[in-house]
Design a protein around this motif. Sequence first.
Motif, PDB file in Angstrom:
ATOM      1  N   ASP A 139       0.811  -1.216   0.000  1.00 34.71           N
ATOM      2  CA  ASP A 139       0.000   0.000   0.000  1.00 34.71           C
ATOM      3  C   ASP A 139       0.846   1.269   0.000  1.00 34.71           C
ATOM      4  O   ASP A 139       0.316   2.371  -0.022  1.00 34.71           O
ATOM      5  CB  ASP A 139      -0.928   0.024   1.220  1.00 34.71           C
TER       6      ASP A 139
ATOM      7  N   ASP B 184      -2.818   3.429  -3.628  1.00 36.08           N
ATOM      8  CA  ASP B 184      -4.166   3.575  -4.170  1.00 36.08           C
ATOM      9  C   ASP B 184      -4.366   4.934  -4.832  1.00 36.08           C
ATOM     10  O   ASP B 184      -5.033   5.039  -5.874  1.00 36.08           O
ATOM     11  CB  ASP B 184      -5.219   3.334  -3.086  1.00 36.08           C
TER      12      ASP B 184
ATOM     13  N   ARG C 160      -2.557   4.944  -8.276  1.00 35.90           N
ATOM     14  CA  ARG C 160      -3.259   4.192  -9.310  1.00 35.90           C
ATOM     15  C   ARG C 160      -4.483   4.932  -9.844  1.00 35.90           C
ATOM     16  O   ARG C 160      -4.995   4.585 -10.907  1.00 35.90           O
ATOM     17  CB  ARG C 160      -3.661   2.826  -8.760  1.00 35.90           C
ATOM     18  N   SER C 161      -4.938   5.941  -9.109  1.00 33.54           N
ATOM     19  CA  SER C 161      -6.116   6.692  -9.546  1.00 33.54           C
ATOM     20  C   SER C 161      -5.755   7.973 -10.305  1.00 33.54           C
ATOM     21  O   SER C 161      -6.641   8.682 -10.781  1.00 33.54           O
ATOM     22  CB  SER C 161      -6.994   7.044  -8.342  1.00 33.54           C
TER      23      SER C 161
END
Length: 240
Positions: free
Chosen positions: A90, A165, A168-169
């Motif tokens: 993460d 996260d 990746r966005s």
Amino acid sequence: MNNTEKFSVVLPVFNEQDNLQSLFAEIRSAADATGRPWEAVFVDDCSTDNSLSIIRGLADEYSEVRYVAFAENRGQSAAFCAGFDAAESDIVVTMDADLQNDPADIPDMLAVFGSECEMVIGWRAKRKDTFIKRISSKIANAIRDGLMDDGVHDTGCSLKVMRTDLLRSLPRFKNMHRYFPILMKMQGARIKEVKVNHRERATGVSKYGTLDRAMAGIYDLIGVKWLINRHIEYTVKEKK
């Protein structure tokens, strides 16, 4: 943040055969010192030297090493994105493979990460680049700051710690890695800076010239400014 959480070091590689063994040895020393589980994800951007062979050898010898190899040269931003997609944690630490970033800075940056921030940026207070490269960088930074204020001293430092996260966005486009701070802020990330060591390049050659970088930078600035102005934000009052 849990100080035992795993992290992934993502490293784009293009023709860095003389640096990779030393680089990984330094990463391993710094990463082991954190006491956390970790991995190194090398992304070979279709190198024309022996970089991929060396990376394969490291992967065979060390369980922490994984890699992605491109079929054709796609550039540093594409390599970063491939690394983000391949990361099995993460937390992502990004850095260059030319040994100018110092892996010894990783533990201190991880210690800051998660303390009211989702991104930690290295600040090369004493850069070891050539005079021309330093001047061109200052000019580029001044122009960028005039169009968009990302609130950081050293956007161009590749040594960063970020949430996987959020990475990746991000919208993906060529040279997006030069705008990680403002793009992460658009995702709601809070940013802190840590002064880091910066070293002279010992082997290999820089992959960027000054003119081509400046021209690409102007083109990118227009696009990123448009993206910022068109960014959608909203707050939900209630839902059922």
